[in-house]
Write a protein that holds these residues in place. Structure first.
Motif, PDB file in Angstrom:
ATOM      1  N   THR A  85       0.848  -1.194   0.000  1.00  0.00           N
ATOM      2  CA  THR A  85       0.000   0.000   0.000  1.00  0.00           C
ATOM      3  C   THR A  85       0.889   1.253   0.000  1.00  0.00           C
ATOM      4  N   ASP A  86       0.277   2.413  -0.162  1.00  0.00           N
ATOM      5  CA  ASP A  86       1.055   3.659  -0.165  1.00  0.00           C
ATOM      6  C   ASP A  86       1.275   4.206   1.239  1.00  0.00           C
ATOM      7  N   THR A  87       0.773   3.504   2.259  1.00  0.00           N
ATOM      8  CA  THR A  87       0.962   3.977   3.632  1.00  0.00           C
ATOM      9  C   THR A  87       2.448   3.973   3.979  1.00  0.00           C
ATOM     10  N   PRO A  88       3.005   5.092   4.429  1.00  0.00           N
ATOM     11  CA  PRO A  88       4.420   5.061   4.837  1.00  0.00           C
ATOM     12  C   PRO A  88       4.593   4.149   6.046  1.00  0.00           C
ATOM     13  N   MET A  89       5.645   3.316   6.034  1.00  0.00           N
ATOM     14  CA  MET A  89       5.821   2.360   7.129  1.00  0.00           C
ATOM     15  C   MET A  89       6.279   3.079   8.395  1.00  0.00           C
ATOM     16  N   HIS A  90       5.833   2.581   9.551  1.00  0.00           N
ATOM     17  CA  HIS A  90       6.178   3.240  10.813  1.00  0.00           C
ATOM     18  C   HIS A  90       7.521   2.767  11.333  1.00  0.00           C
ATOM     19  N   TYR A  91       8.179   1.828  10.635  1.00  0.00           N
ATOM     20  CA  TYR A  91       9.433   1.269  11.134  1.00  0.00           C
ATOM     21  C   TYR A  91      10.526   2.331  11.182  1.00  0.00           C
ATOM     22  N   CYS A  92      11.518   2.089  12.047  1.00  0.00           N
ATOM     23  CA  CYS A  92      12.651   3.011  12.155  1.00  0.00           C
ATOM     24  C   CYS A  92      13.417   3.013  10.830  1.00  0.00           C
TER      25      CYS A  92
ATOM     26  N   GLY B 200      15.966   2.179   8.182  1.00  0.00           N
ATOM     27  CA  GLY B 200      16.907   1.070   8.023  1.00  0.00           C
ATOM     28  C   GLY B 200      16.429  -0.254   8.574  1.00  0.00           C
ATOM     29  N   CYS B 201      15.176  -0.341   9.029  1.00  0.00           N
ATOM     30  CA  CYS B 201      14.678  -1.578   9.637  1.00  0.00           C
ATOM     31  C   CYS B 201      14.479  -2.663   8.572  1.00  0.00           C
ATOM     32  N   SER B 202      14.900  -3.895   8.920  1.00  0.00           N
ATOM     33  CA  SER B 202      14.791  -4.998   7.956  1.00  0.00           C
ATOM     34  C   SER B 202      13.341  -5.363   7.635  1.00  0.00           C
ATOM     35  N   HIS B 203      12.400  -5.017   8.516  1.00  0.00           N
ATOM     36  CA  HIS B 203      11.005  -5.382   8.262  1.00  0.00           C
ATOM     37  C   HIS B 203      10.532  -4.877   6.901  1.00  0.00           C
ATOM     38  N   GLY B 204      10.911  -3.640   6.570  1.00  0.00           N
ATOM     39  CA  GLY B 204      10.453  -3.048   5.313  1.00  0.00           C
ATOM     40  C   GLY B 204      10.893  -3.866   4.111  1.00  0.00           C
ATOM     41  N   VAL B 205      12.146  -4.342   4.144  1.00  0.00           N
ATOM     42  CA  VAL B 205      12.666  -5.125   3.015  1.00  0.00           C
ATOM     43  C   VAL B 205      11.879  -6.418   2.896  1.00  0.00           C
ATOM     44  N   VAL B 206      11.634  -7.078   4.028  1.00  0.00           N
ATOM     45  CA  VAL B 206      10.937  -8.365   3.978  1.00  0.00           C
ATOM     46  C   VAL B 206       9.475  -8.162   3.545  1.00  0.00           C
ATOM     47  N   HIS B 207       8.838  -7.085   4.012  1.00  0.00           N
ATOM     48  CA  HIS B 207       7.480  -6.777   3.544  1.00  0.00           C
ATOM     49  C   HIS B 207       7.464  -6.668   2.031  1.00  0.00           C
ATOM     50  N   ASN B 208       8.468  -5.935   1.508  1.00  0.00           N
ATOM     51  CA  ASN B 208       8.527  -5.749   0.058  1.00  0.00           C
ATOM     52  C   ASN B 208       8.703  -7.088  -0.659  1.00  0.00           C
ATOM     53  N   LEU B 209       9.544  -7.963  -0.100  1.00  0.00           N
ATOM     54  CA  LEU B 209       9.776  -9.267  -0.737  1.00  0.00           C
ATOM     55  C   LEU B 209       8.495 -10.090  -0.763  1.00  0.00           C
ATOM     56  N   ILE B 210       7.779 -10.096   0.363  1.00  0.00           N
ATOM     57  CA  ILE B 210       6.524 -10.863   0.415  1.00  0.00           C
ATOM     58  C   ILE B 210       5.539 -10.305  -0.610  1.00  0.00           C
ATOM     59  N   ALA B 211       5.458  -8.972  -0.683  1.00  0.00           N
ATOM     60  CA  ALA B 211       4.548  -8.344  -1.649  1.00  0.00           C
ATOM     61  C   ALA B 211       4.934  -8.714  -3.072  1.00  0.00           C
ATOM     62  N   GLU B 212       6.231  -8.718  -3.363  1.00  0.00           N
ATOM     63  CA  GLU B 212       6.678  -9.062  -4.716  1.00  0.00           C
ATOM     64  C   GLU B 212       6.344 -10.513  -5.054  1.00  0.00           C
ATOM     65  N   VAL B 213       6.563 -11.409  -4.074  1.00  0.00           N
ATOM     66  CA  VAL B 213       6.261 -12.824  -4.319  1.00  0.00           C
ATOM     67  C   VAL B 213       4.765 -13.000  -4.580  1.00  0.00           C
ATOM     68  N   ILE B 214       3.930 -12.333  -3.773  1.00  0.00           N
ATOM     69  CA  ILE B 214       2.477 -12.441  -3.953  1.00  0.00           C
ATOM     70  C   ILE B 214       2.066 -11.889  -5.315  1.00  0.00           C
ATOM     71  N   GLU B 215       2.702 -10.799  -5.713  1.00  0.00           N
ATOM     72  CA  GLU B 215       2.389 -10.202  -7.015  1.00  0.00           C
ATOM     73  C   GLU B 215       2.804 -11.139  -8.154  1.00  0.00           C
TER      74      GLU B 215
ATOM     75  N   VAL C 205      17.495 -13.427   9.384  1.00  0.00           N
ATOM     76  CA  VAL C 205      18.326 -12.798  10.410  1.00  0.00           C
ATOM     77  C   VAL C 205      18.360 -11.307  10.096  1.00  0.00           C
ATOM     78  N   SER C 206      17.923 -10.497  11.048  1.00  0.00           N
ATOM     79  CA  SER C 206      17.663  -9.085  10.774  1.00  0.00           C
ATOM     80  C   SER C 206      18.364  -8.190  11.771  1.00  0.00           C
ATOM     81  N   THR C 207      18.263  -6.912  11.507  1.00  0.00           N
ATOM     82  CA  THR C 207      18.838  -5.941  12.441  1.00  0.00           C
ATOM     83  C   THR C 207      17.715  -5.223  13.177  1.00  0.00           C
ATOM     84  N   CYS C 208      18.060  -4.666  14.319  1.00  0.00           N
ATOM     85  CA  CYS C 208      17.177  -3.720  15.011  1.00  0.00           C
ATOM     86  C   CYS C 208      18.092  -2.581  15.391  1.00  0.00           C
TER      87      CYS C 208
END
Lengths: 78, 254
Positions: free
Chosen positions: B22-29, B31-46, B220-223
């Motif tokens: 979605t176009d909602t800006p992510m609330h993550y800090c 450089g957070c790895s969550h954003g990258v993984v969200h994008n990967l899941i979205a790409e796979v689903i697409e 394996v991610s960063t925080c």
């Protein structure tokens, strides 16, 4: 022989200036701007547009998916 | 000389944000790895064209708002209970693609029982496990996955196994169970790693068609906020310290 040319467009207001794209760029194209966006982050931009090859590394590692990448087809990039 | 404006044209497009995000800006800090993984899941689903038939189960933790960012059907689970909720959804609707998205505080601490039993029952679900070795959302407390010697807000002098026990390798644990068909450990700190992680997530989703059991992808991610580092330093620290204990690669692939 023409070098592959590319370009990126950064969604400035979405960018959080984390700098991961700057490290991921193999041609040192990307820099963080001196200016800030609406949230106060130094957003990413092309500091050296000629160097960009459109490899998409920056967009792959961008946590906020704010980079769009374009690449010229090789036959046009003479 | 080619001008940048001549390159930025729709016919030259090679990468853009997935339509499933979605176009909602992510609330993550930053450089957070969550954003990258969200994008990967979205790409796979697409790419698999399963946006209408995918149901995600959101965890408790930083990624609790995952349902705001990936445009599919979601269900929110109580802390750690995502595999149990996913079990119910998958059993009622076996034709849907069901996945859970969980952090290490969720999957490896309060949800250990649900995770192990869902894996042991061999439910046909996909589990995406984000392991950053810390409770990120609540202020960087020690998690079961915190490395020995690693500093967290509840172990300021570093984790000591005599007092705090040993870090747990959840993926190695569930790889022993006959109910899992694919267990892999990936990272998203470099573009190469991101490409590999995407392949792993794609495979984990496709395994649901084969009905062979649980597919678990540990990332394996960063925080960087919790670790008190810059995003780039956090990635380097992870490569130096996390990878020796949590080595990347497939643990099980049947």
């Amino acid at each position: 022989m023409g070098k592959v040319r590319g370009a990126i467009v950064v969604d400035i207001e979405r960018c959080k200036g984390c700098g991961l794209c700057v490290v991921a760029c193999p041609t040192d194209t990307i820099v963080l701007a001196d200016e800030v966006n609406g949230k106060g982050y130094h957003y990413a931009k092309m500091g050296n547009p000629e160097a960009c090859t459109g490899c998409t590394n920056c967009a792959m590692v961008c946590p906020d998916s704010c980079i769009t990448v374009y690449r010229l087809k090789p036959e046009k990039s003479k | 000389m080619i001008d940048v404006k001549d390159i930025i044209k729709p016919e030259n497009l090679v990468f853009k944000k997935s339509k499933v995000l979605t176009d909602t800006p992510m609330h993550y800090c930053p450089g957070c790895s969550h954003g990258v993984v969200h994008n990967l899941i979205a790409e796979v689903i697409e790419e698999m064209e399963i946006q209408e038939t995918t149901i995600g189960v959101a965890p408790v933790g930083c990624s609790v708002f995952a349902y705001n960012y990936i445009d599919i059907d979601w269900h929110e689970a109580a802390h750690g209970r995502a595999p149990a909720v996913a079990t119910g959804i998958k059993r009622l609707m076996p034709d849907k693609f069901v996945f859970t998205y969980q952090g290490d505080g969720d999957l490896a601490a309060i949800g250990t029982a649900e995770t192990i039993h869902a894996c042991n029952r061999g439910e046909n679900i996909t589990i995406v496990f984000i392991n950053n070795g810390i409770y990120g959302m609540t202020g960087g407390q020690m998690a079961p996955t915190t490395l020995e010697g690693m500093v967290a807000s509840t172990c300021p002098s570093g984790r000591d196994h005599a007092r705090d026990g040993y870090p747990i390798k959840m993926s190695d644990l569930v790889a022993q169970l006959p109910g899992t068909c694919y267990v892999t450990r990936q990272a998203v700190h470099t573009a190469g790693a991101v490409r590999k992680a995407k392949k792993a997530i794609r495979k984990a989703f496709e395994n649901q068609k084969r009905k062979k059991g649980v597919s678990l992808v540990e990332v394996v991610s960063t925080c960087n906020s919790g670790w008190k580092m810059s995003p780039v330093d956090a990635n380097n620290w992870m490569a130096e310290n996390m990878f020796p204990f949590y080595p990347l690669g497939d643990l099980k692939d049947e």
